[in-house]
Motif scaffolding. Structure first.
Motif, short mmCIF file in Angstrom:
data_model
loop_
_atom_site.label_atom_id
_atom_site.label_comp_id
_atom_site.label_asym_id
_atom_site.label_seq_id
_atom_site.Cartn_x
_atom_site.Cartn_y
_atom_site.Cartn_z
N ALA A 113 0.78 -1.21 0.03
CA ALA A 113 0.20 -0.04 0.10
C ALA A 113 0.77 1.28 -0.17
O ALA A 113 1.95 1.39 0.67
CB ALA A 113 -0.93 -0.09 1.07
N LEU A 114 0.36 2.25 -0.79
CA LEU A 114 1.22 3.58 -0.80
C LEU A 114 -0.06 4.51 -0.11
O LEU A 114 -0.91 5.11 -1.07
CB LEU A 114 1.60 4.02 -2.26
N ALA A 115 0.08 4.97 0.89
CA ALA A 115 -0.76 5.89 1.58
C ALA A 115 -0.29 7.31 1.52
O ALA A 115 1.04 7.60 1.74
CB ALA A 115 -1.13 5.68 2.93
N GLY A 116 -1.02 8.23 0.73
CA GLY A 116 -0.34 9.54 0.72
C GLY A 116 -0.99 10.74 0.69
O GLY A 116 -2.33 10.53 1.19
N ALA A 117 -0.56 11.72 0.96
CA ALA A 117 -1.26 13.16 1.29
C ALA A 117 -0.57 14.28 0.77
O ALA A 117 0.71 14.52 0.66
CB ALA A 117 -1.49 13.13 2.91
N LYS A 118 -1.27 15.09 -0.04
CA LYS A 118 -0.60 16.40 -0.36
C LYS A 118 -0.17 17.22 0.85
O LYS A 118 -0.87 17.12 1.72
CB LYS A 118 -1.61 17.21 -1.26
N CYS A 119 1.13 17.83 0.54
CA CYS A 119 1.59 18.45 1.89
C CYS A 119 2.26 19.60 1.38
O CYS A 119 2.71 20.02 0.20
CB CYS A 119 2.46 17.55 2.78
N GLU A 120 2.96 20.54 2.44
CA GLU A 120 3.69 21.82 2.18
C GLU A 120 5.24 21.42 2.49
O GLU A 120 6.10 21.87 1.86
CB GLU A 120 3.01 22.64 3.12
N ARG A 121 5.36 20.76 3.83
CA ARG A 121 6.72 20.62 4.34
C ARG A 121 7.33 19.19 3.48
O ARG A 121 6.76 18.28 3.52
CB ARG A 121 6.66 20.43 5.91
N ARG A 122 8.71 19.47 3.70
CA ARG A 122 9.39 18.28 2.94
C ARG A 122 10.22 17.45 4.12
O ARG A 122 11.13 18.03 4.70
CB ARG A 122 10.28 18.59 2.13
N LEU A 123 9.71 16.48 4.76
CA LEU A 123 10.52 15.91 5.92
C LEU A 123 11.29 14.73 5.50
O LEU A 123 11.09 14.46 4.22
CB LEU A 123 9.32 15.14 6.85
N PRO A 124 12.29 14.41 6.36
CA PRO A 124 13.09 13.52 5.81
C PRO A 124 12.64 11.94 5.67
O PRO A 124 11.71 11.62 6.12
CB PRO A 124 14.34 13.55 6.89
#
Length: 280
Positions: A113-124
């Motif tokens: 499964a690939l669970a995703g969400a549009k986001c603003e911050r780029r975390l490591p």
């Protein structure tokens, strides 16, 4: 993908494409943040994707894999042991940030499964070990279920994405009492889109999922669900999720929303909360 039930019930295969057995993105769902894909790999198979403006968690449903991520000159590699199946054990997982390229490779093959969400911050990019996943026994009696809080809001850092797994024993109810999170009420309720992805234990197993309106013209569906099905919850009271006797039910909940804070706050349906007191 739209059906007479307004597209909320997505039977297996109806949102498939050349790469995924299930591919739900914000455009298909008619909302703004939440995505879920399921990819099946043959032994020795690989799948490569770009994350774009979304953060992703790669979660083994069956089998193990290697996840490689690349952002410019930075590269990460995570070995996921995975599991035989969702009813077998908690799994480890990998977080892949936005604006990156990722590859999933599986020597023995599997389903991921690939669970995703549009986001603003780029975390490591990070590895999530299975032993660190909090496992909660929620409810009691015929409302008992197991919640695996691998990417709950207060457990694993993401920018927008919230994801948990639930195992409901055969004959039991979960997602009960009905609850909702379709309004932004600080300290009371979060505004979150949600996807339920289902697997049912044993051959010919099934379950039921209810979503009903919290406002005039709101979401309304009663779906018979089987392995590989999904149900979309853009708004409304949702629950119960009902497992067929003799067949445990698994579902993966993927949530995201526009709120400034990443938090999971819900309100129980008042008629049910009076008799149940909420989760018990």
């Amino acid at each position: 993908m739209r059906r007479p039930d307004n597209g909320l019930h997505v039977p297996r295969g109806t949102a498939a494409d050349a790469h995924y057995t299930l591919d739900i993105d914000p455009e298909r769902a008619g909302w703004t943040h939440c995505s879920l894909r399921v990819v099946e790999l043959a032994p020795g198979g690989t799948h490569t994707f770009t994350t774009g403006d979304s953060e992703w968690i790669v979660l083994p449903l069956a089998g193990g894999c290697t996840v490689r991520t690349k952002d410019g000159i930075e590269e990460e590699e995570f070995q996921l042991l995975g599991r035989r199946g969702v009813f077998d054990a908690v799994s480890d997982f990998a977080y892949v940030p936005r604006e990156a390229r990722a590859q999933i490779a599986s020597g023995a093959g599997g389903r991921f499964a690939l669970a995703g969400a549009k986001c603003e911050r780029r975390l490591p990019a990070r590895y999530g070990p299975a032993p660190e996943v909090p496992v909660e026994a929620r409810g009691s009696g015929n409302c008992a279920r197991q919640v695996r809080n691998f990417a709950a809001a207060d457990v694993f850092a993401c920018d927008r994405l919230i994801a948990v797994e639930v195992i409901t024993p055969g004959g039991n109810w979960s997602s009960y009492p009905p609850h909702k999170h379709d309004e932004h009420l600080p300290g009371v309720e979060s505004l979150l889109e949600e996807i339920y992805y289902f697997e049912i234990e044993g051959p010919d197993g099934f379950g039921y999922q209810r979503v009903f309106p919290s406002r005039e013209g709101g979401s309304d569906v009663l779906a018979e669900v089987r392995t590989g099905d999904a149900v979309l919850v853009p708004d409304g009271w949702h629950g119960p999720s009902i497992a067929q006797p003799g067949h445990a039910m698994y579902y993966l909940n993927v949530m995201a929303g526009p709120g400034a804070e990443r938090e999971w706050r819900i309100r129980f349906h008042p008629e049910h909360a009076r008799s149940t007191g909420g989760y018990r």
